[in-house]
Design a protein around this motif. Structure first.
Motif, PDB file in Angstrom:
ATOM      1  N   PRO A   7      15.369  16.456   5.302  1.00 44.47           N
ATOM      2  CA  PRO A   7      14.667  15.219   4.899  1.00 44.47           C
ATOM      3  C   PRO A   7      14.149  14.442   6.112  1.00 44.47           C
ATOM      4  O   PRO A   7      14.797  14.398   7.155  1.00 44.47           O
ATOM      5  N   GLN A   8      12.991  13.876   5.967  1.00 47.38           N
ATOM      6  CA  GLN A   8      12.380  13.044   7.007  1.00 47.38           C
ATOM      7  C   GLN A   8      12.225  11.626   6.467  1.00 47.38           C
ATOM      8  O   GLN A   8      12.016  11.442   5.274  1.00 47.38           O
ATOM      9  N   ARG A   9      12.300  10.665   7.365  1.00 48.63           N
ATOM     10  CA  ARG A   9      12.056   9.277   6.947  1.00 48.63           C
ATOM     11  C   ARG A   9      10.580   9.117   6.595  1.00 48.63           C
ATOM     12  O   ARG A   9       9.712   9.616   7.306  1.00 48.63           O
ATOM     13  N   GLN A  10      10.344   8.436   5.518  1.00 54.84           N
ATOM     14  CA  GLN A  10       8.986   8.207   5.029  1.00 54.84           C
ATOM     15  C   GLN A  10       8.311   7.117   5.864  1.00 54.84           C
ATOM     16  O   GLN A  10       8.931   6.118   6.207  1.00 54.84           O
ATOM     17  N   GLU A  11       7.046   7.318   6.171  1.00 52.44           N
ATOM     18  CA  GLU A  11       6.299   6.296   6.906  1.00 52.44           C
ATOM     19  C   GLU A  11       5.927   5.167   5.951  1.00 52.44           C
ATOM     20  O   GLU A  11       5.642   5.408   4.777  1.00 52.44           O
ATOM     21  N   LEU A  12       5.895   3.962   6.480  1.00 55.30           N
ATOM     22  CA  LEU A  12       5.473   2.821   5.665  1.00 55.30           C
ATOM     23  C   LEU A  12       3.967   2.876   5.461  1.00 55.30           C
ATOM     24  O   LEU A  12       3.237   3.386   6.320  1.00 55.30           O
ATOM     25  N   PRO A  13       3.485   2.346   4.339  1.00 52.91           N
ATOM     26  CA  PRO A  13       2.043   2.334   4.099  1.00 52.91           C
ATOM     27  C   PRO A  13       1.301   1.525   5.170  1.00 52.91           C
ATOM     28  O   PRO A  13       1.878   0.662   5.828  1.00 52.91           O
ATOM     29  N   LYS A  14       0.022   1.807   5.315  1.00 56.02           N
ATOM     30  CA  LYS A  14      -0.831   1.071   6.255  1.00 56.02           C
ATOM     31  C   LYS A  14      -1.022  -0.349   5.743  1.00 56.02           C
ATOM     32  O   LYS A  14      -0.783  -0.643   4.581  1.00 56.02           O
ATOM     33  N   ARG A  15      -1.465  -1.225   6.627  1.00 50.06           N
ATOM     34  CA  ARG A  15      -1.647  -2.641   6.297  1.00 50.06           C
ATOM     35  C   ARG A  15      -2.495  -2.847   5.041  1.00 50.06           C
ATOM     36  O   ARG A  15      -2.156  -3.657   4.184  1.00 50.06           O
ATOM     37  N   GLU A  16      -3.581  -2.099   4.907  1.00 49.43           N
ATOM     38  CA  GLU A  16      -4.470  -2.256   3.746  1.00 49.43           C
ATOM     39  C   GLU A  16      -3.737  -1.924   2.442  1.00 49.43           C
ATOM     40  O   GLU A  16      -3.909  -2.598   1.433  1.00 49.43           O
ATOM     41  N   GLU A  17      -2.916  -0.876   2.481  1.00 50.08           N
ATOM     42  CA  GLU A  17      -2.151  -0.492   1.295  1.00 50.08           C
ATOM     43  C   GLU A  17      -1.120  -1.564   0.945  1.00 50.08           C
ATOM     44  O   GLU A  17      -0.895  -1.863  -0.228  1.00 50.08           O
ATOM     45  N   VAL A  18      -0.483  -2.131   1.971  1.00 51.18           N
ATOM     46  CA  VAL A  18       0.504  -3.199   1.737  1.00 51.18           C
ATOM     47  C   VAL A  18      -0.190  -4.405   1.103  1.00 51.18           C
ATOM     48  O   VAL A  18       0.335  -5.022   0.172  1.00 51.18           O
ATOM     49  N   ILE A  19      -1.380  -4.734   1.570  1.00 48.22           N
ATOM     50  CA  ILE A  19      -2.133  -5.873   1.012  1.00 48.22           C
ATOM     51  C   ILE A  19      -2.481  -5.603  -0.451  1.00 48.22           C
ATOM     52  O   ILE A  19      -2.399  -6.508  -1.295  1.00 48.22           O
ATOM     53  N   GLN A  20      -2.825  -4.351  -0.788  1.00 56.93           N
ATOM     54  CA  GLN A  20      -3.103  -4.013  -2.194  1.00 56.93           C
ATOM     55  C   GLN A  20      -1.852  -4.188  -3.050  1.00 56.93           C
ATOM     56  O   GLN A  20      -1.912  -4.727  -4.157  1.00 56.93           O
ATOM     57  N   ILE A  21      -0.712  -3.734  -2.524  1.00 57.11           N
ATOM     58  CA  ILE A  21       0.559  -3.908  -3.253  1.00 57.11           C
ATOM     59  C   ILE A  21       0.864  -5.391  -3.415  1.00 57.11           C
ATOM     60  O   ILE A  21       1.272  -5.846  -4.491  1.00 57.11           O
ATOM     61  N   LEU A  22       0.644  -6.166  -2.342  1.00 54.06           N
ATOM     62  CA  LEU A  22       0.885  -7.608  -2.390  1.00 54.06           C
ATOM     63  C   LEU A  22       0.009  -8.263  -3.454  1.00 54.06           C
ATOM     64  O   LEU A  22       0.484  -9.107  -4.221  1.00 54.06           O
ATOM     65  N   ASP A  23      -1.262  -7.876  -3.534  1.00 58.76           N
ATOM     66  CA  ASP A  23      -2.163  -8.435  -4.556  1.00 58.76           C
ATOM     67  C   ASP A  23      -1.634  -8.172  -5.962  1.00 58.76           C
ATOM     68  O   ASP A  23      -1.648  -9.060  -6.823  1.00 58.76           O
ATOM     69  N   LYS A  24      -1.138  -6.955  -6.199  1.00 58.39           N
ATOM     70  CA  LYS A  24      -0.587  -6.613  -7.522  1.00 58.39           C
ATOM     71  C   LYS A  24       0.670  -7.439  -7.816  1.00 58.39           C
ATOM     72  O   LYS A  24       0.847  -7.948  -8.922  1.00 58.39           O
ATOM     73  N   GLU A  25       1.550  -7.561  -6.795  1.00 59.30           N
ATOM     74  CA  GLU A  25       2.787  -8.328  -6.990  1.00 59.30           C
ATOM     75  C   GLU A  25       2.489  -9.809  -7.230  1.00 59.30           C
ATOM     76  O   GLU A  25       3.155 -10.455  -8.038  1.00 59.30           O
ATOM     77  N   GLU A  26       1.483 -10.348  -6.528  1.00 61.33           N
ATOM     78  CA  GLU A  26       1.095 -11.746  -6.741  1.00 61.33           C
ATOM     79  C   GLU A  26       0.563 -11.950  -8.152  1.00 61.33           C
ATOM     80  O   GLU A  26       0.853 -12.960  -8.794  1.00 61.33           O
ATOM     81  N   ALA A  27      -0.218 -10.988  -8.643  1.00 59.56           N
ATOM     82  CA  ALA A  27      -0.746 -11.086 -10.010  1.00 59.56           C
ATOM     83  C   ALA A  27       0.395 -11.087 -11.028  1.00 59.56           C
ATOM     84  O   ALA A  27       0.413 -11.901 -11.960  1.00 59.56           O
ATOM     85  N   LYS A  28       1.380 -10.194 -10.834  1.00 64.97           N
ATOM     86  CA  LYS A  28       2.543 -10.155 -11.737  1.00 64.97           C
ATOM     87  C   LYS A  28       3.305 -11.468 -11.679  1.00 64.97           C
ATOM     88  O   LYS A  28       3.746 -11.995 -12.708  1.00 64.97           O
ATOM     89  N   PHE A  29       3.489 -11.975 -10.461  1.00 67.01           N
ATOM     90  CA  PHE A  29       4.224 -13.233 -10.287  1.00 67.01           C
ATOM     91  C   PHE A  29       3.515 -14.374 -11.006  1.00 67.01           C
ATOM     92  O   PHE A  29       4.135 -15.166 -11.718  1.00 67.01           O
ATOM     93  N   LYS A  30       2.192 -14.472 -10.849  1.00 65.92           N
ATOM     94  CA  LYS A  30       1.431 -15.551 -11.492  1.00 65.92           C
ATOM     95  C   LYS A  30       1.505 -15.449 -13.008  1.00 65.92           C
ATOM     96  O   LYS A  30       1.565 -16.470 -13.700  1.00 65.92           O
ATOM     97  N   MET A  31       1.512 -14.214 -13.523  1.00 67.14           N
ATOM     98  CA  MET A  31       1.623 -14.032 -14.971  1.00 67.14           C
ATOM     99  C   MET A  31       2.996 -14.475 -15.483  1.00 67.14           C
ATOM    100  O   MET A  31       3.132 -14.942 -16.601  1.00 67.14           O
ATOM    101  N   SER A  32       4.041 -14.311 -14.641  1.00 64.95           N
ATOM    102  CA  SER A  32       5.394 -14.673 -15.080  1.00 64.95           C
ATOM    103  C   SER A  32       5.751 -16.126 -14.774  1.00 64.95           C
ATOM    104  O   SER A  32       6.788 -16.612 -15.195  1.00 64.95           O
ATOM    105  N   LEU A  33       4.876 -16.829 -14.057  1.00 66.93           N
ATOM    106  CA  LEU A  33       5.174 -18.196 -13.636  1.00 66.93           C
ATOM    107  C   LEU A  33       5.488 -19.134 -14.802  1.00 66.93           C
ATOM    108  O   LEU A  33       6.470 -19.885 -14.735  1.00 66.93           O
ATOM    109  N   PRO A  34       4.714 -19.112 -15.892  1.00 66.15           N
ATOM    110  CA  PRO A  34       5.067 -20.004 -17.010  1.00 66.15           C
ATOM    111  C   PRO A  34       6.474 -19.743 -17.547  1.00 66.15           C
ATOM    112  O   PRO A  34       7.187 -20.674 -17.902  1.00 66.15           O
ATOM    113  N   LEU A  35       6.895 -18.469 -17.585  1.00 60.24           N
ATOM    114  CA  LEU A  35       8.242 -18.148 -18.068  1.00 60.24           C
ATOM    115  C   LEU A  35       9.296 -18.675 -17.110  1.00 60.24           C
ATOM    116  O   LEU A  35      10.312 -19.227 -17.525  1.00 60.24           O
TER     117      LEU A  35
END
Length: 199
Positions: A102-130
């Motif tokens: 087994p090898q350690r997995q490389e972390l995603p590039k900055r652009e990929e992390v920003i895409q993940i962050l955008d998705k997580e922010e969208a989920k967070f905003k949707m759950s904010l009223p709850l």
């Protein structure tokens, strides 16, 4: 017609008139707290009979950040690597020659992390009223507790649960149950019988 949290405005009093001053008041008092918590849809979160040390629900209103996403991805990658290493170590010597180490997995590039962050922010905003609903409901239950439990009873309990950060309403209700809830007489009898037979 069912009553919903939205039917209660911020100035609505949830006072039930049942004060907790001694152990015999506890069943009626907790029944009134349970009734209001069920109306506000938070009883499962604060039920003292299901108490755990870690909160079951998030009431935090803090959203995801770039750093929190990196931390999460790093943790997941390390857990995956450790699991793969454990499985590899369990293989026989013959199987190890065929399998890849087994090898350690490389972390995603900055652009990929920003895409993940955008998705997580969208989920967070949707759950904010709850989350906001839960926070407001917990504050209403806290108001009810403050109205129905005298300060001289409540102060030491607040002191005991204040070491937890954050101190949660369920911690306070659990402290009240510990002090004023029904005593498990069967458990006490077992202790007494055990103590008397050990003499």
């Amino acid at each position: 017609m069912s009553i919903k949290f939205s039917d209660y405005s911020s100035d609505t009093s949830l006072s039930c008139g049942i004060k907790l001053t001694c152990r015999k008041d506890y069943p009626s008092w907790i029944a009134s707290v349970r009734y209001m918590a069920r109306i506000l849809d938070v009883w499962e979160e604060i039920d003292p009979s299901n108490y755990t040390l870690s909160p079951t629900s998030q009431t935090s209103l803090k959203g995801p950040t770039y750093e929190s996403i990196i931390d999460k991805l790093t943790k997941e990658a390390e857990e995956n690597y450790q699991q793969a290493l454990k499985e590899y170590t369990a293989l026989s010597e013959d199987a190890k020659q065929i399998a890849q180490v087994p090898q350690r997995q490389e972390l995603p590039k900055r652009e990929e992390v920003i895409q993940i962050l955008d998705k997580e922010e969208a989920k967070f905003k949707m759950s904010l009223p709850l989350r906001q609903h839960t926070l407001e409901a917990h504050l209403k239950i806290l108001d009810l507790v403050l109205e129905t439990v005298p300060g001289n009873i409540l102060a030491p309990m607040i002191e005991r649960c204040s070491w937890k950060v954050p101190c949660h309403i369920r911690d306070l209700i659990y402290e009240i149950k510990q002090a004023y809830g029904p005593i498990d007489t069967a458990y006490i009898m077992r202790l007494r019988n055990g103590a008397s037979t050990s003499k």
